[in-house]
Each structure stands twice: as structure tokens, then as C-alpha cells.
Design a protein around this motif. Structure first.
Motif, PDB file in Angstrom:
ATOM      1  N   UNK A 101     -13.048 -63.677  30.633  1.00 18.87           N
ATOM      2  CA  UNK A 101     -14.350 -63.024  30.448  1.00 18.87           C
ATOM      3  C   UNK A 101     -15.474 -63.926  30.951  1.00 18.87           C
ATOM      4  N   UNK A 102     -15.320 -65.236  30.735  1.00 17.08           N
ATOM      5  CA  UNK A 102     -16.330 -66.181  31.214  1.00 17.08           C
ATOM      6  C   UNK A 102     -16.308 -66.269  32.732  1.00 17.08           C
ATOM      7  N   UNK A 103     -15.108 -66.217  33.329  1.00 17.78           N
ATOM      8  CA  UNK A 103     -14.997 -66.212  34.788  1.00 17.78           C
ATOM      9  C   UNK A 103     -15.730 -64.995  35.355  1.00 17.78           C
ATOM     10  N   UNK A 104     -15.513 -63.834  34.748  1.00 23.45           N
ATOM     11  CA  UNK A 104     -16.188 -62.607  35.187  1.00 23.45           C
ATOM     12  C   UNK A 104     -17.704 -62.744  35.022  1.00 23.45           C
ATOM     13  N   UNK A 105     -18.126 -63.295  33.885  1.00 30.20           N
ATOM     14  CA  UNK A 105     -19.554 -63.418  33.597  1.00 30.20           C
ATOM     15  C   UNK A 105     -20.249 -64.345  34.600  1.00 30.20           C
ATOM     16  N   UNK A 106     -19.640 -65.493  34.883  1.00 33.96           N
ATOM     17  CA  UNK A 106     -20.236 -66.445  35.823  1.00 33.96           C
ATOM     18  C   UNK A 106     -20.227 -65.882  37.238  1.00 33.96           C
ATOM     19  N   UNK A 107     -19.150 -65.169  37.577  1.00 34.33           N
ATOM     20  CA  UNK A 107     -19.089 -64.519  38.890  1.00 34.33           C
ATOM     21  C   UNK A 107     -20.212 -63.499  39.038  1.00 34.33           C
ATOM     22  N   UNK A 108     -20.485 -62.765  37.959  1.00 31.95           N
ATOM     23  CA  UNK A 108     -21.591 -61.805  37.978  1.00 31.95           C
ATOM     24  C   UNK A 108     -22.926 -62.518  38.190  1.00 31.95           C
ATOM     25  N   UNK A 109     -23.095 -63.673  37.553  1.00 30.67           N
ATOM     26  CA  UNK A 109     -24.322 -64.459  37.726  1.00 30.67           C
ATOM     27  C   UNK A 109     -24.470 -64.898  39.179  1.00 30.67           C
ATOM     28  N   UNK A 110     -23.377 -65.370  39.771  1.00 30.85           N
ATOM     29  CA  UNK A 110     -23.392 -65.800  41.180  1.00 30.85           C
ATOM     30  C   UNK A 110     -23.817 -64.640  42.083  1.00 30.85           C
ATOM     31  N   UNK A 111     -23.259 -63.450  41.841  1.00 28.02           N
ATOM     32  CA  UNK A 111     -23.590 -62.272  42.652  1.00 28.02           C
ATOM     33  C   UNK A 111     -25.054 -61.872  42.475  1.00 28.02           C
ATOM     34  N   UNK A 112     -25.530 -61.876  41.227  1.00 27.24           N
ATOM     35  CA  UNK A 112     -26.919 -61.488  40.948  1.00 27.24           C
ATOM     36  C   UNK A 112     -27.895 -62.467  41.601  1.00 27.24           C
ATOM     37  N   UNK A 113     -27.605 -63.756  41.500  1.00 24.08           N
ATOM     38  CA  UNK A 113     -28.480 -64.768  42.105  1.00 24.08           C
ATOM     39  C   UNK A 113     -28.515 -64.619  43.626  1.00 24.08           C
ATOM     40  N   UNK A 114     -27.380 -64.280  44.219  1.00 23.30           N
ATOM     41  CA  UNK A 114     -27.331 -64.062  45.661  1.00 23.30           C
ATOM     42  C   UNK A 114     -28.243 -62.908  46.069  1.00 23.30           C
ATOM     43  N   UNK A 115     -28.202 -61.820  45.307  1.00 23.13           N
ATOM     44  CA  UNK A 115     -29.052 -60.652  45.582  1.00 23.13           C
ATOM     45  C   UNK A 115     -30.531 -61.015  45.425  1.00 23.13           C
ATOM     46  N   UNK A 116     -30.850 -61.762  44.372  1.00 20.33           N
ATOM     47  CA  UNK A 116     -32.238 -62.166  44.135  1.00 20.33           C
ATOM     48  C   UNK A 116     -32.762 -63.051  45.268  1.00 20.33           C
ATOM     49  N   UNK A 117     -31.947 -64.020  45.685  1.00 13.58           N
ATOM     50  CA  UNK A 117     -32.345 -64.897  46.792  1.00 13.58           C
ATOM     51  C   UNK A 117     -32.604 -64.096  48.063  1.00 13.58           C
ATOM     52  N   UNK A 118     -31.732 -63.146  48.344  1.00 13.31           N
ATOM     53  CA  UNK A 118     -31.899 -62.321  49.544  1.00 13.31           C
ATOM     54  C   UNK A 118     -33.189 -61.514  49.485  1.00 13.31           C
ATOM     55  N   UNK A 119     -33.487 -60.955  48.315  1.00 16.14           N
ATOM     56  CA  UNK A 119     -34.714 -60.162  48.170  1.00 16.14           C
ATOM     57  C   UNK A 119     -35.961 -61.041  48.314  1.00 16.14           C
ATOM     58  N   UNK A 120     -35.903 -62.273  47.801  1.00 12.64           N
ATOM     59  CA  UNK A 120     -37.039 -63.192  47.926  1.00 12.64           C
ATOM     60  C   UNK A 120     -37.296 -63.515  49.394  1.00 12.64           C
ATOM     61  N   UNK A 121     -36.227 -63.810  50.130  1.00 19.80           N
ATOM     62  CA  UNK A 121     -36.385 -64.138  51.550  1.00 19.80           C
ATOM     63  C   UNK A 121     -36.892 -62.930  52.333  1.00 19.80           C
ATOM     64  N   UNK A 122     -36.392 -61.739  51.997  1.00 21.02           N
ATOM     65  CA  UNK A 122     -36.886 -60.527  52.656  1.00 21.02           C
ATOM     66  C   UNK A 122     -38.373 -60.327  52.401  1.00 21.02           C
TER      67      UNK A 122
END
Length: 246
Positions: free
Chosen positions: A217-238
Motif C-alpha cells: 500500500x505504501x509502494x502504491x501511495x508513493x508511486x501515486x505521489x511521484x505521478x502527481x508531482x510529475x503532472x504538477x511539474x509539467x503544468x508549471x513548465x507549461x
């Protein structure tokens, strides 16, 4: 109205895959294999209560952003140098091809000998971004219509003005697209480097620890954080690019 439809569509797609996830978890009926979405959410909320989580997020972001920025800057400079010097291009083209051909895992293992664990993700993110930016920039410069360059000579524009007023507008769309793609590569490869080299405070180290102790469950949770941060970074750069373009 169109924006509301897009929101509804995105929400419906999200709920569909959430339902698939829940169904898969119920069929497997083993939390250590596929935890439920609710269990993952609870674990994520527990993580957000710890100081280590926020420190790890910030340091992982910092490392990868530094590596990404270095890759973009040196990629642009390298492409410009290659465009103006055939010798420079001949010397560095094989290096770029080698970086593209060798798997990222090989570079991570090799770089473990050369770098501290805190610096390795920076180097790996940089290494993934550099050839992408360099190749796109060089290709853009090579394909500029010669008529526009002749026009610059007629108006006696110096090299700097020619670059910013004629060359850059042609290159910018493809460069932006590549830079956004490269961001995803930098983020994924940087976290992968953290998983292997395990800096004390990092998302990669948290993933590795969760895997060792079979905290799925922690692996899934941290993976979700990694994915969300990637999306946020992309939106900031855009957003930054959109503002600059205007």
C-alpha cells in the motif's frame, strides 16, 4: 461549457480506472499484492503526517530539477556549438548516440562508482535530458529556411539578434514539446536512480524500504505521489512557457 465537459470526462475516466483497481483488488483478495484504493489513500494520508515525507519530496524535487535544468541549458548550448562547428559536432555526436543507446540502469550502476548517492539522481536526470534537448535544438537549427537567414544579413542583424528574432521562433515549438517530454524522463529516471542508490531522504529510498518490508500500500501511495508531482511539474513548465510566449 466545453471546460465543464472536459472535467466531467476526466472524472469519469478516473472513476472507471479506480473501479477497475478496486475490482482487481477484490478478485486477488491479497492486500500485499494489490491493496484497495482506500487502503492506499489511508497510507498516503499517514505519510503526509510525517516530516520525513515532506523532506523526501522536497529533496527529490530539488535533485531532479537541478539535473533537468542542467540538461536543458547544456543541451541548448551544445546544439548551438555543434551548429557553428563541424569539429565540435563530430566529436560529441558519438557521445550523444551512446547515451541514447545505453539503458538508464547501466548508467546508474556505473555512476554509483563516480558519484555520491545524493548527487547520482542529478547526474542521471541530466544525462537523460541532455541528448533530447541537444538533438531537437540542432535539428531545428539545421532546418531553418535559408531565406530568413539571408534576410537577417540584408538587415545587418548581429548573431544574437538573428538567433532570438529569427532562429528561436522557428525552433521554440519543437523545443518546448521535447522539453516537456524530457521532464517526464528526468523525473522517472531520477527516482529510479534514488531507488538504486538510496539517498537518506528521497522518494526512491522510501519506495525501496516499502518494497523490502512488503508494504505494498505504501509502494502504491508513493508511486501515486511521484505521478502527481510529475503532472504538477509539467503544468508549471507549461504555464511558464505560455507566459513567456505571450
Amino acid at each position: 461549457m466545453k471546460q465543464n465537459k472536459n472535467i466531467l470526462k476526466t472524472t469519469a475516466i478516473f472513476l472507471f480506472w479506480l473501479a477497475i483497481w478496486q475490482l482487481a483488488s477484490m478478485i486477488i483478495a491479497q492486500e500485499f499484492l494489490i491493496p484497495t484504493p482506500l487502503a492506499t489513500l489511508k497510507t498516503l494520508l499517514e505519510l503526509t503526517k510525517t516530516e520525513k515525507f515532506y523532506i523526501s519530496v522536497l529533496l527529490s524535487l530539488l535533485r531532479i530539477i537541478i539535473g533537468y535544468a542542467l540538461g536543458v541549458v547544456l543541451g541548448v548550448l551544445g546544439a548551438v556549438a555543434s551548429y557553428h562547428s563541424k569539429l565540435f559536432d563530430a566529436l560529441f555526436s558519438p557521445i550523444l548516440k551512446l547515451i541514447k543507446a545505453v539503458p538508464v540502469a547501466s548508467f546508474i550502476i556505473l555512476a554509483l562508482v563516480w558519484f555520491k548517492s545524493d548527487d547520482l539522481p542529478i547526474f542521471i536526470a541530466f544525462l537523460m535530458v541532455l541528448p533530447m534537448i541537444w538533438s531537437t535544438m540542432k535539428s531545428g537549427l539545421d532546418n531553418i529556411d535559408g531565406k530568413y537567414l539571408e534576410l537577417a544579413k540584408v538587415y545587418k542583424l548581429d548573431n544574437i539578434k538573428t538567433f532570438f528574432e529569427i532562429k528561436l521562433p522557428f525552433i521554440l515549438p519543437s523545443l518546448i514539446s521535447t522539453a516537456l517530454t524530457a521532464l517526464g524522463f528526468a523525473w522517472k529516471s531520477g527516482v529510479a536512480a534514488e531507488v538504486i542508490c538510496r539517498p537518506a531522504n528521497s522518494l526512491g529510498n522510501m519506495l525501496q524500504e516499502a518494497k523490502i518490508y512488503i508494504e505494498t500500500a505504501e509502494v502504491f501511495a508513493i508511486t501515486a505521489v511521484v505521478a502527481i508531482l510529475s503532472i504538477i511539474l509539467e503544468k508549471i513548465i507549461k504555464a511558464v512557457v505560455r507566459r513567456y510566449s505571450k
